[in-house]
Structure formats: structure tokens, C-alpha cells
Design an enzyme around this catalytic site. Structure first.
Site, PDB file in Angstrom:
ATOM      1  CG  PHE A 115      -2.095  -0.996   1.012  1.00 56.92           C
ATOM      2  CD1 PHE A 115      -3.287  -0.623   0.436  1.00 56.92           C
ATOM      3  CD2 PHE A 115      -1.922  -2.313   1.393  1.00 56.92           C
ATOM      4  CE1 PHE A 115      -4.307  -1.541   0.250  1.00 56.92           C
ATOM      5  CE2 PHE A 115      -2.927  -3.240   1.209  1.00 56.92           C
ATOM      6  CZ  PHE A 115      -4.126  -2.860   0.620  1.00 56.92           C
TER       7      PHE A 115
ATOM      8  CB  CYS B  40     -13.360  -1.695   1.531  1.00 55.80           C
ATOM      9  SG  CYS B  40     -14.055  -3.337   1.247  1.00 55.80           S
TER      10      CYS B  40
END
Length: 436
Positions: free
Chosen positions: A252, A263
Site C-alpha cells: 500500500f 471498502c
């Protein structure tokens, strides 16, 4: 074990099919008869790599079936999973639990004997208590337990994430419920998958905290990418350098146009709303939400900067519409804001996506829809890569250059090497990397 899955959306269908693949007898229930009819014909309503094969395999084996009737799926089930939508309410950002509450009422009316009712949907802290109160209106406390079992599925890799998870989190209050859930996940724990048993409130918050933390990492590296562009540093090297720190990790830390999907946007808003309501506001997450919203629309400015001219009247090709590759999910996709911002600046936009064209049409309007990437590029004044589909990475760059009226390529996913693109004669703009 016998499992009922209420809801055949992304989480419900993937989870139900994977539970069946683990050897359980699974009935998936949905109130939409058209969706159930498609599933019974073998048609999968969402795009997820490997899902069609796993559904087909388990239907053929007799472990997976579909119905519109709760009264058919729930009786006799050891565990009933509620996997329905929990969209954010527009007024306050809190998750809308109407579908969860309705599912709980239906399960309470249909269950026979002791049943574990499992919140699989992403729900706010305290939802397990609410569901228990709903069921208690018609059932004795000895007939059920309510458990929180959050999902951690990445779209595009959901099958692997379910069958080979980092962990399984189960929030429950009784040993009886814990034993049922241990049985449900025994095929995974026998392979060494950790099973963390907590109280329901902690399990509910684990889901939101995990997604918010990942959103913070994305927001952080995006801001560092902006610093890199202004100082001459290379975000690739910076991300690698900090990612080698085991306290941080490399995942990430890929800069881009901002996070989207089903999400992160929804879960960060819910955590912000929950934190405010509890009197302990999460200023970090609030800042990430604001930063991400601003970033998505600001990507259109990069096109004008790369062109060296206003985009008013220009034809701009946008490649990639879904929020990430290997899914057809358009929810909160950066492409929605980027296309709108380009149109606000007066651009004529042509778009393409390998899997998300139909899903994009309710979100993106007044554009030309191209049948493939090359058709989108034909005669465009500039191209913007928004989604990291492999087919864009593999494009014939000489052909791309020949099709564009001007060789301007804005790469928001850093698919290509700046030096190579310069050598090929492109005006190439990427994220967080010095211009060659």
C-alpha cells in the site's frame, strides 16, 4: 457443516462459494429473483477472477445452491451469515443498517434449533448487540448467538484472500458459538491459518481500523509523491526505502490518483462518524478522507499541465474506469471524479475499460465509449491512464504515439519508465517521479 449465506453480493457470493469449496453445504439466499435465476444458470453477476470456476465446481458437486427464500436456506443451518449491503448514509456517513436488520428479522423467523448468526457485512461497533436485540424479540436467548466475523477480501484477489487469509477474526461471547465458528473455519486452521477470537465489539472495530490504516498509508504515499515531484526525489525509491523497514512494510505504498472501491471510502467515513459520536474524533482519518477527495479531482490539472494548454475543447482519452484492475467495481472510483473534472474544464472525453464499461455507465455520462484502448486513443489530444490494467501496460507504444494527435500521456499508475517514454518522443507525466 450447513451454512446459509444471506446476500449474494460481492462478499456473500465469494464467501458462500469458498465455504462450499472447503467442504461445507452452503445455501445462498437473495431477495432479487433475477440474480438468483442468473446464478442458477451459471451466470456470475460480478467480475472476480476465479469466481465462475469455483461456483460451477461446487454447484456441480451439490455443495452450493441458491434460493430467494430465507425459509428454505436458514432452517437446519449451523451458522447463518448476514452479508448484505451497508452503504453510508448521505446525511452523517454512518453505515445504513436497514438491510442487516431486515435480514436478522428474517433469520429469526426461519431458524430451527440453536443457530449462530454471523455478521459478515462490514458493520459499525455495536451491531452485534443490535442484531441480538432484534432476534430476541421472537427467540429465546438459548436458541442463538450473534457473532461478528469481518471479511478482509481484496477485489481482484478475493478467492485467494478467503482461502489463504492472514487471519480469521471471530467476535463472540460464548464457548458454544466459538466452537461452531471453529468448526466452520477448521479446514483453514488445519492449514495453519490463525483464528483470533475476540469480543464482538473488538472484531467490528478491527475491520474499520485495518481499512483506515491502509487508507492512511495510501494517503501518505500520495502526499509524499507530491513532495517528490517538487524536490526532484523519486517516489519509487522513497517507497522502497521506507517499505524495507519491517515496522512499515512495502504494501500500500504505490502512489496514484487516490483510493476508491467498496471498502476504504465507506469504512473511513464510518470510522470518522463512530469516532465523533463516541467523543474521540479521529483527526488523522478525517484528514485522509479530505486529502483523498481532493486528490481525485486534482488529477485533471495534471492533464492541462502536461499539455501545456487548457483542455477546453480538447479530446482526452481516459483508460481505466474501475477503481482498480481485475474488478468491474465502479464504487467511488477515481475515474468518476477525474472524468467529471475534465468535463468541467471543457474537455471532450472518450473512455475505455476492459471489464467495467457497463458498470461505469450509471456513474459516467456524456462521454464516448471506445471498444478498445486503441480506439480511445485515436485522434485524442492526450491520454490518461487511471486504472492499472495489464493490457494498458502491454500496449504497443509506437502505435499509441501514432494514434494520438499529440504524444501526451499522463500515467497515474506509473506503468512506464520516464526515460524510455522520453526516448520514444512522448510528453510523459507520472506520479512522484522526476521528469526526464
Amino acid at each position: 457443516m450447513r451454512i446459509a449465506m444471506i446476500g449474494t453480493g460481492y462478499v456473500g457470493l465469494v464467501s458462500g462459494a469458498c465455504f462450499a469449496d472447503l467442504g461445507h453445504d452452503v445455501v445462498c439466499v437473495d431477495i432479487d429473483p433475477r440474480k438468483i435465476e442468473k446464478l442458477e444458470r451459471g451466470e456470475i453477476p460480478i467480475y472476480e477472477p476465479g469466481l465462475e470456476e469455483i461456483v460451477s465446481r461446487n454447484v456441480t458437486a451439490g455443495r452450493l445452491s441458491f434460493t430467494t427464500e430465507v425459509s428454505e436456506g436458514v432452517p437446519g443451518a449451523d451458522a447463518v451469515f448476514i452479508a448484505v449491503g451497508t452503504p453510508p448514509r448521505p446525511d452523517d456517513g454512518h453505515a445504513d443498517l436497514r438491510f442487516v436488520h431486515a435480514a436478522a428479522e428474517g433469520v429469526a423467523a426461519a431458524m430451527t434449533g440453536y443457530t449462530v448468526i454471523v455478521d459478515k457485512s462490514t458493520v459499525p461497533v455495536g451491531t452485534a448487540r443490535e442484531v441480538s436485540q432484534i432476534v430476541a424479540r421472537t427467540r429465546d436467548a438459548s436458541e442463538y448467538d450473534v457473532v461478528s466475523n469481518p471479511e478482509f477480501l481484496r477485489e481482484g484477489a478475493a478467492i485467494e484472500d478467503f482461502l489463504k487469509p492472514d487471519r480469521v477474526v471471530v467476535g463472540c461471547r460464548t464457548e458454544k458459538a466459538a466452537a461452531i465458528m471453529q468448526g466452520v473455519y477448521k479446514p483453514l486452521t488445519d492449514q495453519g491459518v490463525p483464528l483470533l477470537i475476540t469480543d464482538p465489539e473488538s472484531a467490528e472495530l478491527i475491520k474499520y481500523a485495518a481499512n483506515a490504516f491502509l487508507a492512511v498509508k495510501i494517503g501518505f504515499i500520495n502526499e509524499i509523491a507530491d513532495v517528490c515531484e517538487r524536490t526532484g526525489a523519486d517516489v519509487r525509491q522513497v517507497a522502497k526505502g521506507i517499505g524495507m523497514d519491517t515496522r512499515i512494510g512495502p504494501k500500500f505504498l504505490m502512489p496514484g490518483p487516490g483510493y476508491g472501491g467498496s471498502c476504504f471510502p465507506k469504512d473511513t467515513l464510518e470510522l470518522v462518524a463512530t469516532a465523533r459520536k463516541s467523543g474521540a474524533p479521529s483527526r488523522i482519518v478525517e484528514a485522509v478522507v479530505e486529502s483523498n477527495d481532493n486528490r481525485k479531482r486534482s488529477m485533471a490539472d495534471r492533464v492541462a499541465d502536461a499539455m501545456g494548454a487548457p483542455v477546453d475543447g480538447a479530446r482526452i482519452a481516459v483508460l481505466g474506469l474501475t477503481f482498480k484492475a481485475e474488478t468491474d467495481d465502479m464504487r467511488e472510483s477515481p475515474a468518476i471524479d477525474i472524468v467529471a473534472a475534465l468535463q468541467d474544464k471543457g474537455a471532450n472525453v472518450v473512455v475505455h475499460d476492459p471489464k467495467g464499461m457497463e458498470a461505469a455507465k450509471p456513474f459516467i455520462r456524456d462521454v464516448d465509449w471506445a471498444e478498445n484502448a486503441y480506439a480511445a486513443l485515436d485522434s485524442a489530444d492526450a491520454a490518461v491512464i487511471v486504472t492499472e490494467w495489464s493490457e494498458y501496460r502491454m500496449m504497443d507504444l509506437e502505435r499509441v504515439k501514432g494514434l494520438l494527435s499529440k504524444p501526451v500521456l499522463v500515467d497515474l499508475r506509473n506503468l512506464f519508465d520516464p526515460a524510455d517514454m522520453k526516448d520514444r518522443g512522448f510528453v510523459y507525466s507520472s506520479v512522484g517521479r522526476p521528469a526526464e
